[in-house]
Design an enzyme around this catalytic site. Sequence first.
Site, PDB file in Angstrom:
ATOM      1  N   ASP A   1      47.789  53.501  47.652  1.00 15.98           N
ATOM      2  CA  ASP A   1      47.626  52.197  47.612  1.00 15.98           C
ATOM      3  C   ASP A   1      49.244  51.497  47.606  1.00 15.98           C
ATOM      4  O   ASP A   1      49.029  50.449  48.074  1.00 15.98           O
ATOM      5  CB  ASP A   1      47.057  51.713  46.165  1.00 15.98           C
ATOM      6  CG  ASP A   1      45.615  52.049  46.284  1.00 15.98           C
ATOM      7  OD1 ASP A   1      44.975  52.011  47.174  1.00 15.98           O
ATOM      8  OD2 ASP A   1      44.891  52.352  45.233  1.00 15.98           O
TER       9      ASP A   1
ATOM     10  N   LYS B   1      39.921  56.084  39.566  1.00 17.18           N
ATOM     11  CA  LYS B   1      41.268  56.246  40.147  1.00 17.18           C
ATOM     12  C   LYS B   1      42.064  57.182  39.154  1.00 17.18           C
ATOM     13  O   LYS B   1      42.722  57.908  39.124  1.00 17.18           O
ATOM     14  CB  LYS B   1      41.909  55.099  40.742  1.00 17.18           C
ATOM     15  CG  LYS B   1      41.479  54.742  41.908  1.00 17.18           C
ATOM     16  CD  LYS B   1      42.267  53.579  42.476  1.00 17.18           C
ATOM     17  CE  LYS B   1      41.415  52.899  43.641  1.00 17.18           C
ATOM     18  NZ  LYS B   1      42.396  51.878  44.204  1.00 17.18           N
TER      19      LYS B   1
HETATM   20  P1  NAP Z   1      40.929  45.579  36.986  1.00 17.33           P
HETATM   21  O1  NAP Z   1      41.688  46.989  36.456  1.00 17.33           O
HETATM   22  O2  NAP Z   1      39.649  45.431  36.456  1.00 17.33           O
HETATM   23  O3  NAP Z   1      41.860  44.473  36.484  1.00 17.33           O
HETATM   24  C1  NAP Z   1      41.749  43.025  36.530  1.00 17.33           C
HETATM   25  C2  NAP Z   1      42.810  42.140  36.075  1.00 17.33           C
HETATM   26  O4  NAP Z   1      42.415  40.906  36.764  1.00 17.33           O
HETATM   27  C3  NAP Z   1      43.047  41.956  34.635  1.00 17.33           C
HETATM   28  O5  NAP Z   1      44.611  42.006  34.651  1.00 17.33           O
HETATM   29  C4  NAP Z   1      42.460  40.867  34.388  1.00 17.33           C
HETATM   30  O6  NAP Z   1      43.430  40.206  33.372  1.00 17.33           O
HETATM   31  C5  NAP Z   1      42.393  39.925  35.661  1.00 17.33           C
HETATM   32  N1  NAP Z   1      41.342  38.628  35.640  1.00 17.33           N
HETATM   33  C6  NAP Z   1      40.091  39.088  35.700  1.00 17.33           C
HETATM   34  N2  NAP Z   1      39.688  38.018  35.787  1.00 17.33           N
HETATM   35  C7  NAP Z   1      40.428  36.908  35.787  1.00 17.33           C
HETATM   36  C8  NAP Z   1      40.569  35.606  35.607  1.00 17.33           C
HETATM   37  N3  NAP Z   1      39.488  34.928  35.715  1.00 17.33           N
HETATM   38  N4  NAP Z   1      41.735  34.865  35.574  1.00 17.33           N
HETATM   39  C9  NAP Z   1      42.869  35.465  35.688  1.00 17.33           C
HETATM   40  N5  NAP Z   1      42.784  36.935  35.407  1.00 17.33           N
HETATM   41  C10 NAP Z   1      41.819  37.442  35.615  1.00 17.33           C
HETATM   42  O7  NAP Z   1      40.766  45.547  38.448  1.00 17.33           O
HETATM   43  P2  NAP Z   1      41.697  46.181  39.445  1.00 17.33           P
HETATM   44  O8  NAP Z   1      41.144  47.547  39.922  1.00 17.33           O
HETATM   45  O9  NAP Z   1      43.061  46.102  38.890  1.00 17.33           O
HETATM   46  O10 NAP Z   1      41.601  45.124  40.881  1.00 17.33           O
HETATM   47  C11 NAP Z   1      42.007  44.115  40.721  1.00 17.33           C
HETATM   48  C12 NAP Z   1      41.738  43.361  42.207  1.00 17.33           C
HETATM   49  O11 NAP Z   1      42.484  43.978  43.192  1.00 17.33           O
HETATM   50  C13 NAP Z   1      40.300  43.638  42.727  1.00 17.33           C
HETATM   51  O12 NAP Z   1      40.024  42.144  43.314  1.00 17.33           O
HETATM   52  C14 NAP Z   1      40.202  44.424  43.535  1.00 17.33           C
HETATM   53  O13 NAP Z   1      39.259  44.120  44.661  1.00 17.33           O
HETATM   54  C15 NAP Z   1      41.612  44.357  44.263  1.00 17.33           C
HETATM   55  N6  NAP Z   1      41.925  45.558  44.959  1.00 17.33           N
HETATM   56  C16 NAP Z   1      42.299  45.553  46.202  1.00 17.33           C
HETATM   57  C17 NAP Z   1      42.692  46.509  47.006  1.00 17.33           C
HETATM   58  C18 NAP Z   1      43.017  46.325  48.531  1.00 17.33           C
HETATM   59  O14 NAP Z   1      43.090  47.621  49.128  1.00 17.33           O
HETATM   60  N7  NAP Z   1      42.959  45.342  49.146  1.00 17.33           N
HETATM   61  C19 NAP Z   1      42.993  47.929  46.255  1.00 17.33           C
HETATM   62  C20 NAP Z   1      42.729  47.890  44.979  1.00 17.33           C
HETATM   63  C21 NAP Z   1      42.424  46.602  44.176  1.00 17.33           C
HETATM   64  P3  NAP Z   1      42.846  40.552  31.985  1.00 17.33           P
HETATM   65  O15 NAP Z   1      44.024  41.645  31.473  1.00 17.33           O
HETATM   66  O16 NAP Z   1      43.364  39.467  31.100  1.00 17.33           O
HETATM   67  O17 NAP Z   1      41.451  40.815  31.515  1.00 17.33           O
END
Ligand code: NAP
Length: 311
Positions: A133, A97
């Site tokens: 989104d 993205k």
């Molecule tokens: P990303 O860029 O990898 O970011 C992950 C985030 O999660 C970071 O802020 C990270 O914190 C935090 N994190 C990871 N493990 C953690 C833990 N054990 N405890 C606390 N914080 C934790 O991922 P993303 O693309 O933003 O996606 C995040 C989530 O949103 C995913 O689960 C994805 O499936 C979901 N999502 C859903 C949709 C939908 O349409 N429903 C759309 C987009 C994303 P740090 O900075 O500390 O590493």
Amino acid sequence: MIENLNSKIETSPVLILADLPLSSHAGTALAVLGHPIGHSLSPAMHNAALAGLAGHDREFSAWRYFRFDVSPADLPNALARLHAAGFFGLNLTVPHKIIAVAHVAEIDPDARHVGAVNTLRRTTLGWRGYNTDGYGLATAVRETLGLDLASAPIILLGAGGAARGAAVECLQRRCASLTIVNRTRAHLDTLLAFLAPLAGNIPLRGLTSADSSLPAKALLINATSAGLRANDLAPIDLAVLPRPAAVYDMIYNPPQTPLLRAAAALDVPHANGLSMLVHQGAKSLEIWSGVPAAQTAPVMLAAARAALASP
Ligand code: NAP
């Protein structure tokens, strides 16, 4: 080309660029690109919606939605090849993205604010990028929890790509306040610096852990990936903050995360991220087809639920 791909898709639903003949095609081709991509519900959602539309309008019987596994290094090449092959629209998912922003010919102003695109529409010169989104989140929160992003203080968990998109949407919709909680200070500070020019007079602050200073009656949105894996703990202990008005977890698989279980135990209204996925998808289809998102979202939701339920 669609015929070639259709024969392939029956045996191998995940396509790679080598499956792409550069011949002219006989229909309107759409696709999602990701890495990995096998788990994506988008092909099931979009093809179900297109089949429904084809029942009323024959034009849509020639529309198909495919999936391609494309590595980040191959994305620029993939965008050029899919354009040359006549593809009309693309969705982009993890990890493309943000990378794709540098490779589109035009970008929608809202997507520029987020710095990420999840939907591309063909232009003569290349691709125009959009981000659906934020629309997906706002529509899902209204539909599942009866809340407007503008109506409550927001507590947003996470500072990654999904959190950035959610934060921009909350600020653009003039939320009452935005508090971001993220365990890694450096990522939190980067996001806060990015958001500061958009916030204006909306209170914006960040914390590395939850505490009782968080606002009461807030809409709590989980945009971390904590909860995706079976042994994950909830990203926040709901007991240490004032009772939220509702909890929206962007995770939809598994459908019940530790955070959502905690919300249920406290009798706090809650919903998972499937509705967001569906509404962002329906908005993408609207950008390509002109069919209002509200019209295709119910079919997409049913298809997504069926795909999740199938082994
Ligand atoms: P990303 O860029 O990898 O970011 C992950 C985030 O999660 C970071 O802020 C990270 O914190 C935090 N994190 C990871 N493990 C953690 C833990 N054990 N405890 C606390 N914080 C934790 O991922 P993303 O693309 O933003 O996606 C995040 C989530 O949103 C995913 O689960 C994805 O499936 C979901 N999502 C859903 C949709 C939908 O349409 N429903 C759309 C987009 C994303 P740090 O900075 O500390 O590493």
